[in-house]
Design an enzyme around this catalytic site. Structure first.
Site, mmCIF file in Angstrom:
data_model
loop_
_atom_site.group_PDB
_atom_site.id
_atom_site.type_symbol
_atom_site.label_atom_id
_atom_site.label_comp_id
_atom_site.label_asym_id
_atom_site.label_seq_id
_atom_site.Cartn_x
_atom_site.Cartn_y
_atom_site.Cartn_z
ATOM 1 N N SER A 49 34.613 -40.217 -6.740
ATOM 2 C CA SER A 49 36.067 -40.029 -6.790
ATOM 3 C C SER A 49 36.723 -41.397 -6.984
ATOM 4 O O SER A 49 36.054 -42.434 -6.887
ATOM 5 C CB SER A 49 36.558 -39.397 -5.487
ATOM 6 O OG SER A 49 36.362 -40.323 -4.420
ATOM 7 N N ASP A 81 35.050 -37.833 -10.586
ATOM 8 C CA ASP A 81 35.642 -36.645 -9.955
ATOM 9 C C ASP A 81 37.151 -36.891 -9.762
ATOM 10 O O ASP A 81 37.546 -37.929 -9.221
ATOM 11 C CB ASP A 81 34.930 -36.458 -8.598
ATOM 12 C CG ASP A 81 35.309 -35.176 -7.896
ATOM 13 O OD1 ASP A 81 35.680 -34.207 -8.573
ATOM 14 O OD2 ASP A 81 35.199 -35.145 -6.646
ATOM 15 N N HIS A 82 37.975 -35.956 -10.194
ATOM 16 C CA HIS A 82 39.438 -36.038 -10.034
ATOM 17 C C HIS A 82 40.040 -37.355 -10.520
ATOM 18 O O HIS A 82 40.784 -38.020 -9.788
ATOM 19 C CB HIS A 82 39.838 -35.832 -8.552
ATOM 20 C CG HIS A 82 39.567 -34.462 -8.050
ATOM 21 N ND1 HIS A 82 40.334 -33.370 -8.375
ATOM 22 C CD2 HIS A 82 38.597 -33.998 -7.236
ATOM 23 C CE1 HIS A 82 39.842 -32.287 -7.786
ATOM 24 N NE2 HIS A 82 38.787 -32.633 -7.093
ATOM 25 N N GLY A 180 37.689 -29.998 1.729
ATOM 26 C CA GLY A 180 37.616 -30.274 3.168
ATOM 27 C C GLY A 180 37.113 -29.080 3.959
ATOM 28 O O GLY A 180 36.499 -28.173 3.405
ATOM 29 N N HIS A 207 35.346 -26.316 -7.344
ATOM 30 C CA HIS A 207 35.561 -27.401 -6.377
ATOM 31 C C HIS A 207 35.686 -26.799 -4.980
ATOM 32 O O HIS A 207 35.876 -25.600 -4.821
ATOM 33 C CB HIS A 207 36.862 -28.149 -6.713
ATOM 34 C CG HIS A 207 36.741 -29.069 -7.879
ATOM 35 N ND1 HIS A 207 36.914 -30.439 -7.769
ATOM 36 C CD2 HIS A 207 36.440 -28.840 -9.180
ATOM 37 C CE1 HIS A 207 36.736 -30.982 -8.953
ATOM 38 N NE2 HIS A 207 36.457 -30.033 -9.837
ATOM 39 N N GLY A 208 35.615 -27.664 -3.971
ATOM 40 C CA GLY A 208 35.842 -27.211 -2.598
ATOM 41 C C GLY A 208 34.813 -26.207 -2.120
ATOM 42 O O GLY A 208 35.148 -25.266 -1.396
ATOM 43 N N SER A 210 32.062 -26.710 -0.186
ATOM 44 C CA SER A 210 31.472 -26.879 1.155
ATOM 45 C C SER A 210 32.073 -25.835 2.088
ATOM 46 O O SER A 210 33.285 -25.587 2.037
ATOM 47 C CB SER A 210 31.797 -28.272 1.721
ATOM 48 O OG SER A 210 31.168 -29.275 0.980
ATOM 49 N N THR A 232 32.115 -32.499 1.477
ATOM 50 C CA THR A 232 32.307 -32.366 2.928
ATOM 51 C C THR A 232 30.992 -32.074 3.678
ATOM 52 O O THR A 232 30.733 -32.670 4.727
ATOM 53 C CB THR A 232 33.350 -31.254 3.209
ATOM 54 O OG1 THR A 232 34.576 -31.647 2.587
ATOM 55 C CG2 THR A 232 33.576 -31.054 4.689
HETATM 56 N N1 PH4 Z 1 35.554 -32.762 -4.461
HETATM 57 C C1 PH4 Z 1 35.360 -33.930 -3.614
HETATM 58 C C2 PH4 Z 1 36.629 -34.763 -3.513
HETATM 59 C C3 PH4 Z 1 36.429 -36.010 -2.686
HETATM 60 O O1 PH4 Z 1 38.996 -38.770 -2.546
HETATM 61 P P1 PH4 Z 1 37.740 -38.173 -1.981
HETATM 62 O O2 PH4 Z 1 36.542 -39.041 -2.166
HETATM 63 O O3 PH4 Z 1 37.910 -37.724 -0.547
HETATM 64 O O4 PH4 Z 1 37.546 -36.857 -2.865
HETATM 65 O O5 PH4 Z 1 36.103 -32.888 -5.672
HETATM 66 C C4 PH4 Z 1 35.166 -31.467 -4.089
HETATM 67 O O6 PH4 Z 1 35.495 -30.489 -4.755
HETATM 68 C C5 PH4 Z 1 34.327 -31.303 -2.832
HETATM 69 O O7 PH4 Z 1 34.753 -30.237 -2.045
HETATM 70 P P2 PH4 Z 1 34.325 -30.100 -0.493
HETATM 71 O O8 PH4 Z 1 35.352 -30.845 0.314
HETATM 72 O O9 PH4 Z 1 34.403 -28.615 -0.246
HETATM 73 O O10 PH4 Z 1 32.964 -30.623 -0.333
HETATM 74 ZN ZN ZN Z 2 37.448 -31.449 -6.070
#
Ligand code: PH4
Ligand code: ZN
Length: 283
Positions: A49, A81-82, A180, A207-208, A210, A232
């Protein structure tokens, strides 16, 4: 070997499985992921990221991942990522990243299309893959109403226009996951996923992921998700590993004895995810 994101995801799209995209912030996390992918004979996406780049430094991350990829006997993509600014995206492109995400999901559709299109033009000229995002992920709650869903989840018709106009290689969609830790159990909009996959017929990104129940992940993969982001759950394993060292030996002060068990715990988590996503044995 270091490969493009597109080569990994096109194979996953054709083969009907998903590849894990794991976030890296330091050496131990990277080693845990690469060892897990090697042992499971799985292609893998290492992603950083903007926060990771700020923390570790673009040169450290680029050098470490390129070294790990050159030693690996499985395909490894290095993905941003992002990415939110041209500056970061161009820096990554010139430092060896083989895939970038431009996240313009906070912009209105037309603006998101214009920015994404510009990034795609530069990236494709350099042989680098592009992921983009449509819909909003953060702050999604369990008991979301249908009208709210239509406002923030990815609209299939818009997704079709977006992909046609921008030429992206993969699309991240919003169907009920959040970054998160979840407060309750996330409920995914599988009908929306099915419609989007049928309309786009291309690699879809979740995404997301976890904390999403295993059955939901399996169903999402069966309906066409090909890249699954996990950060996460790895952070949690790292922290649990470190805590367990101090519970047993509070006076420990050797970083190797603190981070070593954490690395093993992260590796076990990544191996389990790879098997869940169905990309084990694909190399
Ligand atoms: N991501 C991870 C994003 C992490 O700025 P940063 O390093 O905190 O960003 O893109 C996910 O989609 C991971 O999802 P998760 O939180 O469910 O593991
Ligand atoms: Zn993400």
């Amino acid at each position: 070997m270091l490969v493009t994101g597109k080569s990994i995801l096109d194979a996953a799209h054709k083969g009907g499985y998903a590849v894990g995209a794991f976030n890296v912030n330091n050496m131990e996390i990277l080693q845990a992921i690469i060892e897990a992918a090697e042992e499971e004979r799985a292609p893998v996406i290492i992603q950083t990221s903007e926060g990771a780049i700020k923390y570790a430094g673009i040169d450290y991350l680029s050098t470490m991942v390129k070294l790990a990829a050159s030693k690996a006997t499985v395909p490894v993509a290095l993905h941003l990522d992002h990415g939110t600014t041209y500056e970061t995206i161009i820096k990554c492109m010139t430092n060896g990243w083989t895939s970038v995400m431009y996240d313009g999901s906070h912009h209105p559709l037309e603006e998101n299309i214009a920015h994404t299109k510009a990034i795609v033009k530069i990236a494709h000229a350099a042989g680098i893959s592009v992921e983009a995002e449509l819909g909003r992920l953060s702050g999604v709650e369990d008991n979301i109403s249908v009208s709210e869903k239509d406002a923030i989840y990815t609209n299939p018709e818009e997704a079709k226009i977006f992909v046609n106009e921008t030429g992206v290689d993969s699309l991240a969609i919003a169907i009920g996951t959040a970054h998160g830790k979840y407060k309750g159990e996330p409920k995914l909009d599988f009908d929306r996923l099915k419609t989007i996959k049928e309309m786009l017929n291309m690699p879809i990104v979740l995404h997301g992921a976890s904390g999403v129940p295993e059955e939901s992940i399996k169903k999402a993969v069966s309906l066409g998700v090909n890249k699954i982001n996990i950060d996460t759950d790895i952070r949690q394993a790292f922290t649990d590993g470190i805590k367990s060292v101090f519970e047993k030996k509070p006076e420990e002060f050797d970083p190797r004895k603190i981070c070593g068990p954490a690395r093993e715990m992260m590796k076990a988590v990544v191996k389990a995810k790879i098997r869940l996503f169905g990309c084990n044995g694909k190399v």
